[in-house]
Every structure is written in C-alpha cells, then in structure tokens.
Design a protein around this motif. Structure first.
Motif, PDB file in Angstrom:
ATOM      1  N   PHE A 266      -4.778   7.897  -1.903  1.00  0.00           N
ATOM      2  CA  PHE A 266      -4.599   6.445  -1.908  1.00  0.00           C
ATOM      3  C   PHE A 266      -4.356   5.927  -3.332  1.00  0.00           C
ATOM      4  O   PHE A 266      -3.495   5.073  -3.558  1.00  0.00           O
ATOM      5  CB  PHE A 266      -5.829   5.744  -1.315  1.00  0.00           C
ATOM      6  N   ILE A 267      -5.102   6.475  -4.286  1.00  0.00           N
ATOM      7  CA  ILE A 267      -4.930   6.058  -5.689  1.00  0.00           C
ATOM      8  C   ILE A 267      -3.566   6.506  -6.209  1.00  0.00           C
ATOM      9  O   ILE A 267      -2.863   5.745  -6.879  1.00  0.00           O
ATOM     10  CB  ILE A 267      -6.066   6.639  -6.563  1.00  0.00           C
ATOM     11  N   GLY A 268      -3.181   7.736  -5.883  1.00  0.00           N
ATOM     12  CA  GLY A 268      -1.895   8.254  -6.349  1.00  0.00           C
ATOM     13  C   GLY A 268      -0.717   7.480  -5.805  1.00  0.00           C
ATOM     14  O   GLY A 268       0.289   7.285  -6.506  1.00  0.00           O
ATOM     15  N   LEU A 269      -0.830   7.015  -4.563  1.00  0.00           N
ATOM     16  CA  LEU A 269       0.277   6.287  -3.950  1.00  0.00           C
ATOM     17  C   LEU A 269       0.397   4.855  -4.463  1.00  0.00           C
ATOM     18  O   LEU A 269       1.373   4.169  -4.149  1.00  0.00           O
ATOM     19  CB  LEU A 269       0.119   6.286  -2.426  1.00  0.00           C
ATOM     20  N   GLU A 270      -0.584   4.412  -5.253  1.00  0.00           N
ATOM     21  CA  GLU A 270      -0.498   3.062  -5.826  1.00  0.00           C
ATOM     22  C   GLU A 270       0.754   2.897  -6.683  1.00  0.00           C
ATOM     23  O   GLU A 270       1.364   1.835  -6.725  1.00  0.00           O
ATOM     24  CB  GLU A 270      -1.724   2.781  -6.709  1.00  0.00           C
ATOM     25  N   LYS A 271       1.142   3.975  -7.368  1.00  0.00           N
ATOM     26  CA  LYS A 271       2.188   3.842  -8.378  1.00  0.00           C
ATOM     27  C   LYS A 271       3.601   3.763  -7.818  1.00  0.00           C
ATOM     28  O   LYS A 271       4.483   3.168  -8.435  1.00  0.00           O
ATOM     29  CB  LYS A 271       2.121   4.998  -9.383  1.00  0.00           C
ATOM     30  N   ASN A 272       3.839   4.379  -6.633  1.00  0.00           N
ATOM     31  CA  ASN A 272       5.226   4.418  -6.175  1.00  0.00           C
ATOM     32  C   ASN A 272       5.470   3.875  -4.773  1.00  0.00           C
ATOM     33  O   ASN A 272       6.612   3.843  -4.332  1.00  0.00           O
ATOM     34  CB  ASN A 272       5.776   5.850  -6.257  1.00  0.00           C
ATOM     35  N   THR A 273       4.407   3.430  -4.077  1.00  0.00           N
ATOM     36  CA  THR A 273       4.618   2.893  -2.735  1.00  0.00           C
ATOM     37  C   THR A 273       5.498   1.645  -2.766  1.00  0.00           C
ATOM     38  O   THR A 273       6.490   1.543  -2.045  1.00  0.00           O
ATOM     39  CB  THR A 273       3.270   2.561  -2.067  1.00  0.00           C
ATOM     40  N   PHE A 274       5.144   0.699  -3.630  1.00  0.00           N
ATOM     41  CA  PHE A 274       5.914  -0.547  -3.704  1.00  0.00           C
ATOM     42  C   PHE A 274       7.303  -0.287  -4.270  1.00  0.00           C
ATOM     43  O   PHE A 274       8.286  -0.916  -3.863  1.00  0.00           O
ATOM     44  CB  PHE A 274       5.157  -1.568  -4.548  1.00  0.00           C
ATOM     45  N   ALA A 275       7.402   0.673  -5.200  1.00  0.00           N
ATOM     46  CA  ALA A 275       8.718   1.029  -5.741  1.00  0.00           C
ATOM     47  C   ALA A 275       9.601   1.593  -4.639  1.00  0.00           C
ATOM     48  O   ALA A 275      10.797   1.303  -4.563  1.00  0.00           O
ATOM     49  CB  ALA A 275       8.561   2.050  -6.866  1.00  0.00           C
ATOM     50  N   GLY A 276       9.005   2.427  -3.770  1.00  0.00           N
ATOM     51  CA  GLY A 276       9.764   3.008  -2.669  1.00  0.00           C
ATOM     52  C   GLY A 276      10.254   1.978  -1.682  1.00  0.00           C
ATOM     53  O   GLY A 276      11.212   2.226  -0.934  1.00  0.00           O
ATOM     54  N   LEU A 277       9.601   0.810  -1.674  1.00  0.00           N
ATOM     55  CA  LEU A 277      10.014  -0.304  -0.801  1.00  0.00           C
ATOM     56  C   LEU A 277      10.823  -1.336  -1.581  1.00  0.00           C
ATOM     57  O   LEU A 277      10.964  -2.483  -1.156  1.00  0.00           O
ATOM     58  CB  LEU A 277       8.776  -0.959  -0.174  1.00  0.00           C
ATOM     59  N   ASN A 278      11.350  -0.888  -2.726  1.00  0.00           N
ATOM     60  CA  ASN A 278      12.235  -1.712  -3.563  1.00  0.00           C
ATOM     61  C   ASN A 278      11.596  -3.011  -4.044  1.00  0.00           C
ATOM     62  O   ASN A 278      12.279  -4.005  -4.267  1.00  0.00           O
ATOM     63  CB  ASN A 278      13.541  -2.013  -2.823  1.00  0.00           C
ATOM     64  N   ARG A 355      -2.863  -1.474   0.657  1.00  0.00           N
ATOM     65  CA  ARG A 355      -3.680  -1.339  -0.554  1.00  0.00           C
ATOM     66  C   ARG A 355      -2.822  -1.287  -1.812  1.00  0.00           C
ATOM     67  O   ARG A 355      -3.078  -2.011  -2.783  1.00  0.00           O
ATOM     68  CB  ARG A 355      -4.524  -0.069  -0.449  1.00  0.00           C
ATOM     69  N   ALA A 356      -1.793  -0.447  -1.793  1.00  0.00           N
ATOM     70  CA  ALA A 356      -0.940  -0.295  -2.968  1.00  0.00           C
ATOM     71  C   ALA A 356      -0.197  -1.586  -3.290  1.00  0.00           C
ATOM     72  O   ALA A 356      -0.099  -1.986  -4.453  1.00  0.00           O
ATOM     73  CB  ALA A 356       0.056   0.844  -2.752  1.00  0.00           C
TER      74      ALA A 356
END
Length: 382
Positions: A266-278, A355-356
């Motif tokens: 969950f912590i690791g996905l903070e950095k690129n989840t929103f980026a992956g959704l542009n 969360r992210a």
C-alpha cells in the motif's frame, strides 16, 4: 435496479470475452526467456543499478549478477542520497570485481525524481553497446544476461523488458500481487509490445534492456524525469516513438520481492497509482467503479432472487475466472486457485487506489524514498 444490473452484466460478459480473446492471441507471442540459447561472448553490457536506502537488498542482488555466464559486463552502481549503509556496501562491492564503478549522488537537481536522475547519471558513464536498467533488489540466475542478450540480438531490438517472478511469502500478499498483475495485464495489455504494428509498449523496472544508441536517440531519462512510473513510461514512450520492442517472461531467471507485506504494498503504490491514472480524479472514480462492478459485484448478485441476474453474475465470474487463470498461469508462478478470493483482493485494490489518491492530494504530491515531489511539478512534466 435490476435493469441496470442486466445491462452492466451483459456488457461485462462481452467485455471479458473480448479481453480473453485478446489475451489468448497476445500471449501466444510471449516468449519464455528460459527457452532461449545463450550469447557466450560479444560487446560490452552496461548494468545501471540506482539505489536509495537499499542496504538490506543490494549486496545479494549484485553478487547474483557477478556470477553471470556472460562476462563482458560493467556495473555502474549509483548511490542516490542514501542515509543508511547503501553507499558503504557499494564501496565494498567495488573491491569484489574491477568491472564495478560507484557513483555517489549528494544532491537532487530541481525538476528530477531521484531514481530517474540516478539512472540518467549512471547511463552517462556507460560504455556498453547495451544498457540494462535494473533495481537494487533483483536477483538473477547465472544465465539470465546471456539469454536476454541472445534474444535481443536475434530480434534486432531497441528495447527488451522481462517479467520476473514477483516473490511473496504470505497468502494475502500473493493474492494481492496476483490481482494487481491480473488488472494491469488486461488494462495495459503488455503483450501488445510484441506487435510491431501496435503503439502500445511496456517496461518493467526489474529488467529494462536498451541499446545505447536507441536510448540516446530517444532522449534518455530526461524524457521521463518526473515520472514515478519511470520503468513503464520508458517502454511506453520508446514504443510510441517507433523503437523495436518486446516483452518476455523470465519467471525462473529473475526474481524480486516486490513488497514484503500488504502494508508495504500500500505504501509503495502511493507513488505511482495516481500517476498511472494520469493525475485525473475522473480516472480515479472510473477505476474504482470499474473494479467494483467487474470484480466484486457479481460475487454478491449471484445470490439474487432474480434468476436472470444470478445467471449473468455467474457468467461474469466464469469469464473473468478463465481470463484470470490464463494470465496468472502465463505471467506468474502463483496458483490460479487464488481466484476464489478475487473479490476480497479487488476490495483491497480499491482501498489502495483511494488511499494513494487521498494521500497525494493531502500532501500536495508524492513522498518517495524520503523526498517530496509536488503534484504541480509532476503534472507539468507529465
């Protein structure tokens, strides 16, 4: 409500069938690197490893690489402002093999993400015909480089990426990782990288191999210097620019422990989840809605008193289950039986998206390896 469910589930079955057909066709062209011959000798390969606070992982990773059967290799280890013993360990590794170089970075220039800058600085020192960008926690079987280089040359590629074995110790972590790969695969269609007529590309941080000529012509990591999903973006943008690219699996040659626990995931996905959704709120809502309707709701409505809705729910579960099995068996070493907890892992994934996205807005950006990157900067450089 029942009419809405009827439409959603009917469309859902049709969409799953389309995804399934696409995957079956695409996966036929997905080679297993284990089956390839080895390139015994040839030009120099430059391996770039960027690391920040990786004292627990980096030594085992580099030692596994030093055992490679392909010997024409140089390693450029880049210590990106580590506050632990990473830099000290790199200096110790320097004594293990004369082919190792070490770069210590003390400051991050404005307009760069740390890892991207470190990889770029490493690449500037590379002398090889090929450059391999890899992470500091990846472990290699001794023939991995030789097989990858043979495949690269045989197909005259500009970029090759390999799907590793994502090692996980605990059941719920395994099921979450499996769901992530399942969702990523049908959303991003990575197998399309092997279709020269397609503009769809991909990249995986554990193994991004490029020719130095193509990498420099593309524009290096300067093209993606503010992308937290740098590995994926390198592959996507190179393919879109017309470079020859392929993806292979290397499940028994390359291994990485993606995360050690669900909390770390969950912590690791903070950095690129929103980026992956542009960086779009609309995409966040669309993703949450899509995951819930396709991977959670049918498991609830299968108990509906309306027989049509129950049958359509079953149809969605069966078609998505077949696709899950096809992807998981081909792209991982996990058991496809984890499909039985799919709705739970889908809810966990929805939680990770919420969360992210929430934390990104709350902080005004992302915090990655101790450095804060403002959302305005990330969007500007996207």
């Amino acid at each position: 409500m029942e009419s809405i469910l009827f439409v959603l589930f009917t469309l859902g079955i049709l969409v799953w069938l389309v995804f399934l057909l696409d995957a079956l066709i695409g996966l036929r062209n997905l080679a297993s690197l284990e089956k390839e011959p080895e390139l015994n000798t040839g030009p120099l390969l430059s391996v770039i490893v960027a690391a920040r606070n990786e004292e627990k992982q980096i030594k085992a990773s580099i030692l596994s690489q030093l055992k490679q059967t392909y010997k024409e290799v140089e390693w450029i280890l880049v210590n990106d402002r580590s506050t632990d013993n990473t830099g000290i360990i790199m200096n110790e590794l320097l004594k293990e093999d004369p082919r190792i170089q070490v770069i210590h970075i003390n400051e991050l220039p404005k307009g760069w993400l740390g890892k991207n800058h470190a990889l770029y600085k490493g690449a500037l020192q590379a002398s090889g015909k090929w450059i391999l960008f890899t992470d500091a926690d990846v472990k290699y079987k001794k023939e991995a480089f030789a097989k990858a280089l043979y495949y690269f040359e045989k197909h005259q590629l500009d970029h090759l990426t390999a799907a590793p074995n994502l090692h996980a110790n605990r059941f719920w972590l395994k099921s979450f990782v499996a769901f992530f790969l399942f969702g990523f695969s049908y959303f991003k269609r990575p197998w399309m990288a092997n279709n020269p007529k397609s503009k769809i590309g991909t990249g995986i941080g554990a193994f991004n191999l490029v020719s130095q000529k193509a990498y420099e012509a593309f524009g290096t990591h300067e093209k993606i210097k503010m992308r937290p999903d740098d590995d994926l973006q390198l592959g996507m943008k190179m393919k879109r620019a017309g470079y020859r690219q392929r993806i292979v699996t290397a499940l028994h040659l390359i291994e990485v422990e993606w995360y050690g626990s669900l909390k770390e995931a969950f912590i690791g996905l903070e950095k690129n989840t929103f980026a992956g959704l542009n960086y779009r709120i609309s995409m966040v809502f669309f993703s949450i809605f899509g995951v819930f309707v396709t991977n959670v709701l049918p498991f609830l409505t299968i108990f509906s008193a309306n027989k049509t809705i129950a049958l359509l729910s079953l149809g969605n579960i069966v078609t998505s289950g077949i696709l899950y099995v096809v992807i998981i068996k081909r792209m991982t070493v996990f058991s496809p039986a984890m499909f039985v907890v799919l709705p739970i892992t889908a809810l966990l994934f929805i939680y990770s998206i919420i969360r992210a996205s929430f934390l990104t807005f709350k902080r005004g950006g992302i915090v990655w390896r101790g450095t804060t990157y403002r959302l305005s900067e990330l969007r500007e450089k996207d």
